[in-house]
Design a protein around this motif. Structure first.
Motif, PDB file in Angstrom:
ATOM      1  N   ILE A 108       0.833  -1.207   0.000  1.00 53.33           N
ATOM      2  CA  ILE A 108       0.000   0.000   0.000  1.00 53.33           C
ATOM      3  C   ILE A 108       0.863   1.252   0.000  1.00 53.33           C
ATOM      4  N   THR A 109       0.220   2.385  -0.287  1.00 52.51           N
ATOM      5  CA  THR A 109       0.923   3.668  -0.306  1.00 52.51           C
ATOM      6  C   THR A 109       0.880   4.297   1.089  1.00 52.51           C
ATOM      7  N   ARG A 110       1.681   5.336   1.275  1.00 51.24           N
ATOM      8  CA  ARG A 110       1.662   6.091   2.532  1.00 51.24           C
ATOM      9  C   ARG A 110       0.265   6.669   2.780  1.00 51.24           C
ATOM     10  N   GLU A 111      -0.355   7.184   1.716  1.00 51.85           N
ATOM     11  CA  GLU A 111      -1.698   7.768   1.835  1.00 51.85           C
ATOM     12  C   GLU A 111      -2.721   6.721   2.272  1.00 51.85           C
ATOM     13  N   GLN A 112      -2.649   5.524   1.686  1.00 51.57           N
ATOM     14  CA  GLN A 112      -3.570   4.452   2.076  1.00 51.57           C
ATOM     15  C   GLN A 112      -3.357   4.055   3.536  1.00 51.57           C
ATOM     16  N   ALA A 113      -2.083   3.966   3.937  1.00 55.26           N
ATOM     17  CA  ALA A 113      -1.774   3.613   5.327  1.00 55.26           C
ATOM     18  C   ALA A 113      -2.349   4.655   6.281  1.00 55.26           C
ATOM     19  N   ASP A 114      -2.159   5.934   5.945  1.00 53.61           N
ATOM     20  CA  ASP A 114      -2.682   7.005   6.795  1.00 53.61           C
ATOM     21  C   ASP A 114      -4.201   6.950   6.882  1.00 53.61           C
ATOM     22  N   GLN A 115      -4.872   6.636   5.764  1.00 50.77           N
ATOM     23  CA  GLN A 115      -6.333   6.523   5.772  1.00 50.77           C
ATOM     24  C   GLN A 115      -6.778   5.382   6.678  1.00 50.77           C
ATOM     25  N   MET A 116      -6.109   4.241   6.554  1.00 50.09           N
ATOM     26  CA  MET A 116      -6.476   3.075   7.363  1.00 50.09           C
ATOM     27  C   MET A 116      -6.212   3.336   8.847  1.00 50.09           C
ATOM     28  N   LEU A 117      -5.094   4.001   9.148  1.00 47.97           N
ATOM     29  CA  LEU A 117      -4.775   4.333  10.537  1.00 47.97           C
ATOM     30  C   LEU A 117      -5.791   5.317  11.115  1.00 47.97           C
ATOM     31  N   ALA A 118      -6.408   6.120  10.238  1.00 56.48           N
ATOM     32  CA  ALA A 118      -7.432   7.081  10.672  1.00 56.48           C
ATOM     33  C   ALA A 118      -8.815   6.437  10.760  1.00 56.48           C
ATOM     34  N   GLY A 119      -8.886   5.117  10.486  1.00 60.61           N
ATOM     35  CA  GLY A 119     -10.161   4.415  10.616  1.00 60.61           C
ATOM     36  C   GLY A 119     -11.015   4.409   9.361  1.00 60.61           C
ATOM     37  N   LYS A 120     -10.419   4.780   8.230  1.00 66.53           N
ATOM     38  CA  LYS A 120     -11.174   4.793   6.973  1.00 66.53           C
ATOM     39  C   LYS A 120     -10.941   3.496   6.203  1.00 66.53           C
ATOM     40  N   SER A 121     -11.947   3.095   5.427  1.00 64.46           N
ATOM     41  CA  SER A 121     -11.816   1.900   4.592  1.00 64.46           C
ATOM     42  C   SER A 121     -10.932   2.197   3.394  1.00 64.46           C
ATOM     43  N   ILE A 122     -10.104   1.227   3.024  1.00 64.02           N
ATOM     44  CA  ILE A 122      -9.331   1.353   1.790  1.00 64.02           C
ATOM     45  C   ILE A 122      -9.470   0.045   1.023  1.00 64.02           C
ATOM     46  N   LEU A 123      -9.205   0.099  -0.261  1.00 63.74           N
ATOM     47  CA  LEU A 123      -9.321  -1.086  -1.095  1.00 63.74           C
ATOM     48  C   LEU A 123      -8.020  -1.882  -1.041  1.00 63.74           C
ATOM     49  N   LEU A 124      -8.108  -3.055  -0.448  1.00 62.66           N
ATOM     50  CA  LEU A 124      -6.989  -3.986  -0.385  1.00 62.66           C
ATOM     51  C   LEU A 124      -7.481  -5.261  -1.059  1.00 62.66           C
TER      52      LEU A 124
END
Length: 195
Positions: A83-99
């Motif tokens: 994943i990208t840094r942006e995706q990691a930050d989104q997931m750490l903030a509690g947001k869903s990301i496409l994995l």
């Protein structure tokens, strides 16, 4: 996406034993690589109940999200998406990301991504060296107010790996003391802190 079976043997060691192993194997400071692991679960600990673990691991610029599913005492099925840094930050903030791969495995357990939250971070200074056809790992982990040390042996054959690891422990005068997985040790420390 990658998916593979991980076979590993782990043993807790003391700080003195850890330092002795670094010396015995002539480990240089640049061989010690820092990993930062962020652990996720639902508020009801559904992954823990399924003997699974989900983490984001950062090693330098490389970031991956891995779901580990226990398949036997020393084996886990690992499913990883990079994943990208942006995706990691989104997931750490509690947001869903496409994995793609991880989401597919989570769906099998009926665990939606938006129910997961990060409950903590553990940092490990790791040394990996080839050894007897497998991989020998020396870890110093720190989290909450804890420091611990372990030696791991990763192999492709559980039976042969067990024998090699047992011999390694004997040769280095290390008493067999099987280690819990890092996520388990982290959770125990977190629960002790709350209690």
């Amino acid at each position: 996406m990658t998916q593979h079976i991980e076979i590993e043997f782990k043993n807790i060691i003391t700080k003195a034993q850890y330092e002795g192993l670094l010396q015995a194997f002539s480990i240089q400071p640049e061989q010690i690589i820092r990993q930062v692991n962020h652990y996720f679960d639902t508020s009801g600990n559904h992954l823990k109940e399924l003997q699974c673990a989900l983490r984001i691991r950062e090693i330098g610029e490389t970031i991956e999200c891995t779901l580990k599913e226990k398949t036997s005492e020393h084996q886990h099925l690992e499913t990883t998406d990079f994943i990208t840094r942006e995706q990691a930050d989104q997931m750490l903030a509690g947001k869903s990301i496409l994995l793609p791969a991880v989401n597919e495995r989570l769906a099998l357990f009926d665990i939606p991504m938006n129910t997961l939250h990060c409950y903590g971070t553990l940092t490990t200074d790791r040394v990996e060296i080839p050894y007897e056809g497998g991989l020998l790992v020396f870890d110093h982990s720190f989290y909450l107010h804890c420091d611990d040390y372990e030696v791991e042996y990763e192999t492709n054959d559980e039976k042969i790996g067990k024998k090699i690891f047992s011999t390694f422990l004997v040769n280095h005068s290390i008493e067999p003391q099987p280690a819990q997985k890092k996520i388990v040790r982290f959770m125990m420390a977190l629960n002790n802190q709350k209690g």
